[in-house]
Design a protein around this motif. Structure first.
Motif, PDB file in Angstrom:
ATOM      1  N   ASP A 169     -43.441  51.532 -92.856  1.00  0.00           N
ATOM      2  CA  ASP A 169     -44.333  52.562 -93.391  1.00  0.00           C
ATOM      3  C   ASP A 169     -45.262  53.155 -92.334  1.00  0.00           C
ATOM      4  OD1 ASP A 169     -43.449  52.730 -95.985  1.00  0.00           O
ATOM      5  OD2 ASP A 169     -44.751  51.111 -96.708  1.00  0.00           O
ATOM      6  N   LEU A 170     -45.017  52.907 -91.074  1.00  0.00           N
ATOM      7  CA  LEU A 170     -45.904  53.420 -90.027  1.00  0.00           C
ATOM      8  C   LEU A 170     -45.794  54.936 -89.915  1.00  0.00           C
ATOM      9  CD1 LEU A 170     -45.532  50.897 -87.053  1.00  0.00           C
ATOM     10  CD2 LEU A 170     -47.297  50.970 -88.826  1.00  0.00           C
ATOM     11  N   GLN A 226     -49.374  56.160 -85.632  1.00  0.00           N
ATOM     12  CA  GLN A 226     -49.488  54.699 -85.584  1.00  0.00           C
ATOM     13  C   GLN A 226     -48.412  54.087 -84.688  1.00  0.00           C
ATOM     14  OE1 GLN A 226     -49.333  53.929 -89.852  1.00  0.00           O
ATOM     15  NE2 GLN A 226     -51.477  53.243 -89.851  1.00  0.00           N
ATOM     16  N   ILE A 227     -47.229  54.655 -84.705  1.00  0.00           N
ATOM     17  CA  ILE A 227     -46.167  54.157 -83.810  1.00  0.00           C
ATOM     18  C   ILE A 227     -46.604  54.301 -82.355  1.00  0.00           C
ATOM     19  CG2 ILE A 227     -43.796  54.524 -83.043  1.00  0.00           C
ATOM     20  CD1 ILE A 227     -43.175  55.545 -85.874  1.00  0.00           C
ATOM     21  N   ARG A 236     -56.581  47.911 -81.251  1.00  0.00           N
ATOM     22  CA  ARG A 236     -55.598  48.437 -82.204  1.00  0.00           C
ATOM     23  C   ARG A 236     -55.968  48.019 -83.631  1.00  0.00           C
ATOM     24  NH1 ARG A 236     -52.297  46.704 -77.777  1.00  0.00           N
ATOM     25  NH2 ARG A 236     -51.112  48.442 -76.873  1.00  0.00           N
ATOM     26  N   ARG A 237     -55.733  48.906 -84.572  1.00  0.00           N
ATOM     27  CA  ARG A 237     -55.974  48.622 -85.982  1.00  0.00           C
ATOM     28  C   ARG A 237     -54.649  48.618 -86.724  1.00  0.00           C
ATOM     29  NH1 ARG A 237     -61.307  52.342 -87.475  1.00  0.00           N
ATOM     30  NH2 ARG A 237     -62.740  51.388 -85.926  1.00  0.00           N
ATOM     31  N   TYR A 238     -54.272  47.440 -87.200  1.00  0.00           N
ATOM     32  CA  TYR A 238     -52.981  47.266 -87.843  1.00  0.00           C
ATOM     33  C   TYR A 238     -53.114  47.454 -89.358  1.00  0.00           C
ATOM     34  CZ  TYR A 238     -51.737  45.137 -83.371  1.00  0.00           C
ATOM     35  OH  TYR A 238     -51.515  44.914 -82.033  1.00  0.00           O
ATOM     36  N   PRO A 239     -52.189  48.200 -89.957  1.00  0.00           N
ATOM     37  CA  PRO A 239     -52.220  48.360 -91.417  1.00  0.00           C
ATOM     38  C   PRO A 239     -51.798  47.101 -92.156  1.00  0.00           C
ATOM     39  CG  PRO A 239     -50.290  49.435 -90.505  1.00  0.00           C
ATOM     40  CD  PRO A 239     -51.097  48.976 -89.337  1.00  0.00           C
ATOM     41  N   LEU A 286     -44.723  59.995 -76.642  1.00  0.00           N
ATOM     42  CA  LEU A 286     -46.048  59.665 -77.151  1.00  0.00           C
ATOM     43  C   LEU A 286     -46.774  60.916 -77.637  1.00  0.00           C
ATOM     44  CD1 LEU A 286     -47.500  56.989 -74.672  1.00  0.00           C
ATOM     45  CD2 LEU A 286     -47.303  56.767 -77.143  1.00  0.00           C
ATOM     46  N   GLN A 287     -46.653  61.983 -76.873  1.00  0.00           N
ATOM     47  CA  GLN A 287     -47.295  63.236 -77.271  1.00  0.00           C
ATOM     48  C   GLN A 287     -46.706  63.754 -78.580  1.00  0.00           C
ATOM     49  OE1 GLN A 287     -49.886  64.779 -75.894  1.00  0.00           O
ATOM     50  NE2 GLN A 287     -50.100  63.215 -74.308  1.00  0.00           N
ATOM     51  N   ARG A 288     -45.405  63.686 -78.719  1.00  0.00           N
ATOM     52  CA  ARG A 288     -44.760  64.155 -79.958  1.00  0.00           C
ATOM     53  C   ARG A 288     -45.222  63.330 -81.158  1.00  0.00           C
ATOM     54  NH1 ARG A 288     -38.368  65.339 -78.556  1.00  0.00           N
ATOM     55  NH2 ARG A 288     -38.705  66.517 -76.600  1.00  0.00           N
ATOM     56  N   LEU A 289     -45.328  62.029 -80.958  1.00  0.00           N
ATOM     57  CA  LEU A 289     -45.755  61.165 -82.056  1.00  0.00           C
ATOM     58  C   LEU A 289     -47.181  61.483 -82.488  1.00  0.00           C
ATOM     59  CD1 LEU A 289     -44.276  57.762 -80.809  1.00  0.00           C
ATOM     60  CD2 LEU A 289     -43.526  59.022 -82.830  1.00  0.00           C
ATOM     61  N   ARG A 290     -48.055  61.631 -81.528  1.00  0.00           N
ATOM     62  CA  ARG A 290     -49.459  61.871 -81.871  1.00  0.00           C
ATOM     63  C   ARG A 290     -49.651  63.245 -82.517  1.00  0.00           C
ATOM     64  NH1 ARG A 290     -50.947  58.698 -76.883  1.00  0.00           N
ATOM     65  NH2 ARG A 290     -51.681  56.715 -77.751  1.00  0.00           N
TER      66      ARG A 290
END
Length: 635
Positions: free
Chosen positions: A59-60, A64-65, A77-80, A475-479
């Protein structure tokens, strides 16, 4: 174990230990590194992950990835949810074992930006590179040639050598900068004659620009402009990865004499190697134009000039050249490369008369022994593909004329291995594809005896191909939650469609579909199916495919797990090369030279032969801040 892996202070034992750690870690996760994301659904790749991983990752969100999995610079880091220790260990070990990729003169914030600082004012024009070197050059290449050129100049100063051989020189952008901008004597060798022609054309354009700008500034002075350094010598030649260093040196010698492709037959070698043959000696003419002002002054202007403030140049007395023998006819067909290589060892042992020794500077290289007229030089290769980067390292280790090397590799999937000696995409000139010269016990990976002896050292084609991916760009695409993330899922769903009709058609090449992320899946399929010879109007099960498309997040997670291993695979490949040099008494260093978000293959292997000046550590330390070095030259 935590090591500054590319540092020269790391001991030989530590590097061997690191190699063992890398192979052990990668062998444990081959099921990830060897898998293809386009088979995510057709091979049910998600089910191959541990159940605890599936629960933690499914569910990330995309940001978050990036923060929890890929970004090694984040400390808080904050983990769900609670992550299993095995997943935490996987991430931490991957980050720890991989070589650092951040340049020493940059911060994490700099690397995270879309453009390096030099492009902040203009995204296509580097502020640190003179305008004459930016023409025809894309921003990425501007960034690379400036930083690598300055590193090579540092090595030249370290070894007191001004000669550079740029292998795989392409259109000559790096050679042009080192020659005209840094005053080095550069020979560029490139297999594609069209690129060699373009390189010479661009040289002429640069010279014309320099002359016009000088005339604007000095319109009252009648002077002739020349570049601050000698023009680069662009030659056409294929560097055979299976040939010896003697063959490579002969290529350079003949090319400098002929300025044409450097391949000839044993018969012609014999005809020009007879001791009593009456041959008119020849040598290249020196440039008839020399500088009337200091090389340093001109270099300062060329590196930073935005307004054409260039110094005045005047011609010096020309040097008379010897005449070329009319009987010398060297062919230029790559089909004769194999014959040429076989002849080198025989021709190099032929006896030379005393008159040849006295006038070796004017002799055709075919008359001399191999390397008898060759001075020392620095070897460099910017993103040398596959085995070419390996070949340059072998030449550096074996050839007495190579004093230092800077090697930037790419296309690791094209490396030859024992398991795959002929990977796809390797360039082999016609007539050599099936000769015995192309078979050898030496492969592109592994190079070192130590890695070769490690269990589970093998790296698959897919693992090496994955090592070429850019983790910083992703990383840029994810953010940004970029729509481009959708394309992997689209291709994986299309694979299900294709195999439903053609089960035998696995991982067929679709090639890139432009702006696929902006299309609906049905439109994407309509464009992709004809590329595998299937009808574009093939009926689609919307319910089934819709369920798959809703798993896009899992596809992104799985791809990110493989991407996390990419720098680890690259580290093993490059560490193997360092160990190869170490086994031959040569120390080396890895320098993260380029901005990794801008130029993903940013690690430069630097090595200097013992006794040729200061040690590699000093060269590497200067290389760590090429921007400052460049500024020092410009001011």
């Amino acid at each position: 174990m935590v090591l500054p892996a590319g540092s020269p202070t790391v001991t030989a034992g530590q590097r061997r230990q690191l190699a063992g750690d890398l192979t052990a870690f990668l062998s444990q996760y081959k099921y990830i590194s060897d898998s293809y994301v386009i088979e995510f659904f057709s091979e049910d790749l998600w089910s191959k992950l541990p159940l605890s991983w599936q629960d933690a990752l499914h569910d990330l969100s995309a940001p978050q990835i990036a923060d929890l999995l890929l970004d090694r610079t984040i400390t808080q880091r904050r983990y769900p949810s609670v992550w299993p220790l095995s997943l935490l260990a996987f991430r931490t070990t991957a980050h720890t074992l991989a070589f650092p990729r951040m340049p020493h003169d940059q911060t994490a914030q700099d690397v995270g930006s879309l453009r390096p600082r030099e492009f902040q004012q203009n995204q296509s024009q580097s502020l640190l590179l003179g305008h004459i070197f930016r023409k025809h050059v894309k921003p990425k290449k501007q960034h690379e040639i400036r930083r690598l050129g300055m590193l090579v100049k540092t090595l030249c100063d370290t070894t007191d050598c001004s000669r550079v051989v740029d292998v795989g020189s392409g259109q000559g952008h790096l050679s042009r900068f080192m020659s005209f901008g840094l005053g080095l004597s550069v020979t560029g060798i490139e297999a594609d004659p069209a690129l060699v022609s373009m390189a010479s054309k661009f040289d002429g354009q640069l010279m014309s620009t320099l002359k016009k700008e000088s005339q604007k500034k000095n319109n009252r002075i009648d002077c002739t402009l020349s570049a601050p350094g000698p023009s680069p010598n662009h030659i056409t030649g294929w560097v055979n990865p299976k040939a010896s260093w003697e063959v490579f040196i002969r290529q350079l010698e003949v090319a400098e004499y002929e300025k044409k492709e450097v391949i000839f037959t044993p018969k012609q070698l014999k005809s020009v190697s007879k001791p009593n043959q009456d041959v008119d000696h020849a040598s290249r003419s020196l440039s008839s134009i020399q500088s009337c002002c200091s090389c340093q002054e001109m270099r300062n202007d060329v590196l930073s000039s935005e307004n054409g403030d260039l110094g005045c140049r005047r011609p010096a007395a020309p040097v008379q050249a010897c005449q070329k023998s009319p009987n010398l006819d060297l062919p230029s067909s790559p089909k004769r490369q194999c014959l040429f290589e076989k002849s080198v060892s025989q021709s190099s042992s032929s006896t030379k008369p005393s008159c040849v020794e006295e006038a070796s500077g004017c002799l055709d290289p075919a008359e001399r022994g191999v390397g008898s007229g060759t001075r020392g030089f620095i070897l460099t290769g910017l993103h040398s593909c596959g085995d070419l980067s390996v070949t340059l390292l072998r030449h550096f280790a074996s050839c007495p004329h190579v004093l230092a090397i800077t090697s930037v590799a790419c296309c690791y999937m094209k490396l030859t291995t024992l398991e795959n000696p002929s990977p796809p995409g390797i360039l082999v000139p016609p007539g050599l594809a099936h000769t015995e010269d192309m078979s050898s016990s030496e492969f592109g990976y592994p190079m070192s005896s130590y890695v070769k002896g490690l269990p589970e050292h093998q790296l698959s084609y897919k693992a090496r191909e994955g090592a070429c991916h850019a983790i910083e760009d992703y990383l840029q695409r994810l953010r940004q939650e970029n729509g481009l993330l959708r394309t992997h899922c689209y291709r994986a769903v299309l694979e299900v469609v294709i195999r439903g009709v053609r089960p035998d058609l696995r991982r067929a090449g679709i090639q890139t579909i432009k702006k696929a992320h902006l299309l609906s899946f049905s439109d994407y399929a309509r464009l992709g199916l004809p590329r595998v010879s299937l009808p574009p109007d093939l009926p689609l099960d919307d319910i089934k495919l819709g369920a798959l498309l809703r798993q896009e997040g899992r596809v992104v997670v799985y791809f990110s797990l493989g991407l996390l291993l990419a720098p680890v695979v690259e580290s093993l490949v490059l560490l193997d090369r360092m160990l190869y040099l170490q086994e031959r008494g040569l120390q080396s260093q890895l320098v993260p030279l380029f901005d990794p978000a801008f130029s993903p293959r940013n690690l430069v292997l630097v090595a200097v032969k013992p006794g040729t000046g200061q040690q590699t550590a000093e060269a590497g330390s200067v290389a760590s801040a090429p921007a400052e070095t460049c500024a020092a030259v410009r001011t």
